[in-house]
Design a protein around this motif. Structure first.
Motif, PDB file in Angstrom:
ATOM      1  N   ALA A  24     -61.864  32.574 -29.740  1.00  0.00           N
ATOM      2  CA  ALA A  24     -62.136  31.187 -30.129  1.00  0.00           C
ATOM      3  C   ALA A  24     -60.832  30.408 -30.023  1.00  0.00           C
ATOM      4  O   ALA A  24     -59.793  30.866 -30.499  1.00  0.00           O
ATOM      5  N   PHE A  25     -60.898  29.242 -29.376  1.00  0.00           N
ATOM      6  CA  PHE A  25     -59.677  28.473 -29.131  1.00  0.00           C
ATOM      7  C   PHE A  25     -59.938  26.981 -29.336  1.00  0.00           C
ATOM      8  O   PHE A  25     -61.071  26.514 -29.195  1.00  0.00           O
ATOM      9  N   PRO A  26     -58.875  26.222 -29.656  1.00  0.00           N
ATOM     10  CA  PRO A  26     -59.073  24.788 -29.876  1.00  0.00           C
ATOM     11  C   PRO A  26     -59.205  24.048 -28.546  1.00  0.00           C
ATOM     12  O   PRO A  26     -58.589  24.440 -27.560  1.00  0.00           O
ATOM     13  N   THR A  27     -60.038  23.018 -28.511  1.00  0.00           N
ATOM     14  CA  THR A  27     -59.976  22.044 -27.422  1.00  0.00           C
ATOM     15  C   THR A  27     -59.828  20.688 -28.104  1.00  0.00           C
ATOM     16  O   THR A  27     -59.880  20.605 -29.334  1.00  0.00           O
ATOM     17  N   GLU A  28     -59.659  19.628 -27.332  1.00  0.00           N
ATOM     18  CA  GLU A  28     -59.515  18.306 -27.943  1.00  0.00           C
ATOM     19  C   GLU A  28     -60.809  17.831 -28.593  1.00  0.00           C
ATOM     20  O   GLU A  28     -60.789  16.995 -29.491  1.00  0.00           O
ATOM     21  N   THR A  29     -61.974  18.395 -28.165  1.00  0.00           N
ATOM     22  CA  THR A  29     -63.246  17.948 -28.743  1.00  0.00           C
ATOM     23  C   THR A  29     -63.567  18.764 -29.992  1.00  0.00           C
ATOM     24  O   THR A  29     -63.497  18.255 -31.107  1.00  0.00           O
ATOM     25  N   ILE A  78     -62.804  20.330 -17.629  1.00  0.00           N
ATOM     26  CA  ILE A  78     -61.364  20.621 -17.666  1.00  0.00           C
ATOM     27  C   ILE A  78     -60.815  19.967 -18.931  1.00  0.00           C
ATOM     28  O   ILE A  78     -60.716  18.738 -19.010  1.00  0.00           O
ATOM     29  N   PRO A  79     -60.516  20.762 -19.950  1.00  0.00           N
ATOM     30  CA  PRO A  79     -60.050  20.185 -21.216  1.00  0.00           C
ATOM     31  C   PRO A  79     -58.592  19.721 -21.135  1.00  0.00           C
ATOM     32  O   PRO A  79     -57.855  20.157 -20.245  1.00  0.00           O
ATOM     33  N   SER A  80     -58.213  18.877 -22.085  1.00  0.00           N
ATOM     34  CA  SER A  80     -56.830  18.369 -22.077  1.00  0.00           C
ATOM     35  C   SER A  80     -55.943  19.079 -23.106  1.00  0.00           C
ATOM     36  O   SER A  80     -54.724  19.023 -23.004  1.00  0.00           O
ATOM     37  N   ASN A  81     -56.538  19.741 -24.077  1.00  0.00           N
ATOM     38  CA  ASN A  81     -55.747  20.392 -25.128  1.00  0.00           C
ATOM     39  C   ASN A  81     -54.767  21.407 -24.508  1.00  0.00           C
ATOM     40  O   ASN A  81     -55.175  22.283 -23.741  1.00  0.00           O
ATOM     41  N   PRO A  82     -53.473  21.299 -24.835  1.00  0.00           N
ATOM     42  CA  PRO A  82     -52.470  22.166 -24.196  1.00  0.00           C
ATOM     43  C   PRO A  82     -52.687  23.663 -24.447  1.00  0.00           C
ATOM     44  O   PRO A  82     -52.412  24.474 -23.558  1.00  0.00           O
TER      45      PRO A  82
END
Ligand code: TXA
Ligand code: MG
Length: 344
Positions: A32-37, A124-128
């Motif tokens: 499980a990982f963070p995305t900007e959403t 394509i997410p933006s979260n680094p």
């Protein structure tokens, strides 16, 4: 199952920990990982047994398709047959970011990812952290929201731990997600092109690029056949929610009467109206004048009611601003379309 928890600073991805997570993904595990959403629950999107683990961990119905996450637009053609000029334009403008684009799939993508459909959603997410993790795997990462099926999506590492600890191989906890609502899903295969789920990128912004774009989603009870709650139960805290519609004073009067009858009830309200409520269990979702703030708080607010141990939740409407459609779409689903309409 043992779950590794890796705390991470959102602005400063920790490469060593991400390498551990990438290795888990490459060898068929779940992270499980963070995305900007919202947080995503990832697995190798080309590996059927890995993708199965996502469905099992979430308790998700097998016919609900997943989004494939990439980091490079050039990779789309490896997995899709139909990257039209219009779709490419959307990708160039809105990626990396909160938009998922549905295209025709190539056979290399297992049916399990797409719920048997011949189309597949890409983002394509933006979260680094998400970007670094995906690029370290070199794989398309299938990732639905990292919540138990039916619960509100997870927008904070602590929500993911509540829902998925013991059920997945690793959880990257990087605190709160920026946008707080899932991506906008746009179908670029059917004609006219359609938004199937309102989300992080407002409909109007996409229509500026694709003028024939239509809305193919529900934001109110009137455009949806009413059907028994369970079919729609989604984004739901433990207690049922009822939305109350009308002028501010009438809404507050009605909700106050209802909450006085049932002390174990909660109220979801705005910064502007919170003082009008007599309930002890009121949660402020944000300011009416800032739909980005409401979007960022909605899932966290819904989850907070579980901690308050209420039996029923009454909510105002929050349809204003550019995120209004997406907010009300989630709230209607959370409420199984139950509305008290004081204007009738
Ligand atoms: O922001 C997001 O989109 C998050 C993050 C993790 O990227 N992901 C997410 O995934 O919300 P999920 O699985 O919770 O929602 C995906 C939505 C579902 O409503 C699904 O039905 C729809 O996208 N979807 C996916 N592929 C589709 C397809 N081929 N055709 C129609 N709908 C599709
Ligand atoms: Mg979801």
């Amino acid at each position: 199952m043992e779950t590794k928890i890796l705390k991470m600073d959102p602005g400063n991805p920790d490469i060593e920990s991400l390498q551990i997570c990438a290795e888990i993904l490459k060898t068929g595990g779940t992270v499980a990982f963070p995305t900007e959403t919202v947080y995503g629950l990832g697995a190798n999107g080309l590996d059927v047994s890995a993708v199965k683990k996502i469905f099992e961990a979430k308790g998700r119905p097998g016919d609900n398709p997943l989004i494939l996450h990439l980091t490079n637009i050039n990779d789309i053609e490896k997995y899709s047959l139909s990257f039209s000029n219009e779709a490419r334009l959307l990708a160039k403008i809105f990626w990396p970011g909160s938009l998922s684009i549905i295209l025709k799939k190539k056979d290399i993508i297992p049916d399990l990812v797409t719920g048997g459909l011949n189309t597949v959603a890409f983002r394509i997410p933006s979260n680094p952290i998400a970007r670094k993790l995906i690029s370290l795997t070199g794989l398309p990462i299938a990732a639905p929201s990292a919540n138990l099926s039916g619960k509100p999506s997870t927008t904070d590492g602590k929500h993911v731990i509540e829902d998925l600890f013991g059920k997945v191989d690793a959880i990257i906890d990087a605190g709160k997600c920026e946008v707080g609502l899932e991506s906008t899903v746009v179908d670029m295969v059917s004609y006219p092109p359609a938004v199937l789920r309102p989300g992080g990128i407002p409909f109007e912004k996409i229509r500026m690029i694709i003028p024939e774009l239509i809305k193919d989603y529900h934001i109110s009870e009137t455009d949806t056949p009413r059907s028994p709650g369970m079919k729609y139960r989604h984004y739901s805290p433990e207690a049922p929610i009822i939305l109350v519609k009308g002028r501010d004073e009438k809404v507050a009067d009605k909700i106050n009467k209802l909450t006085e009858q049932e002390p174990k009830s909660g109220v979801l309200c705005s910064f502007e109206t919170i003082d009008q409520y007599t309930s002890l269990n009121k949660i402020c979702i944000g300011s009416r004048n800032d739909s980005d703030e409401i979007a960022a708080n909605i899932f966290d607010s819904l989850r907070m009611f579980d901690k308050l141990d209420v039996k029923i939740i009454y909510s105002e409407f929050f349809g204003g601003g550019q995120m209004g459609d997406a907010i009300m779409n989630r709230l209607f689903k959370a409420a199984s379309y139950e509305v008290i309409d004081l204007d009738l």
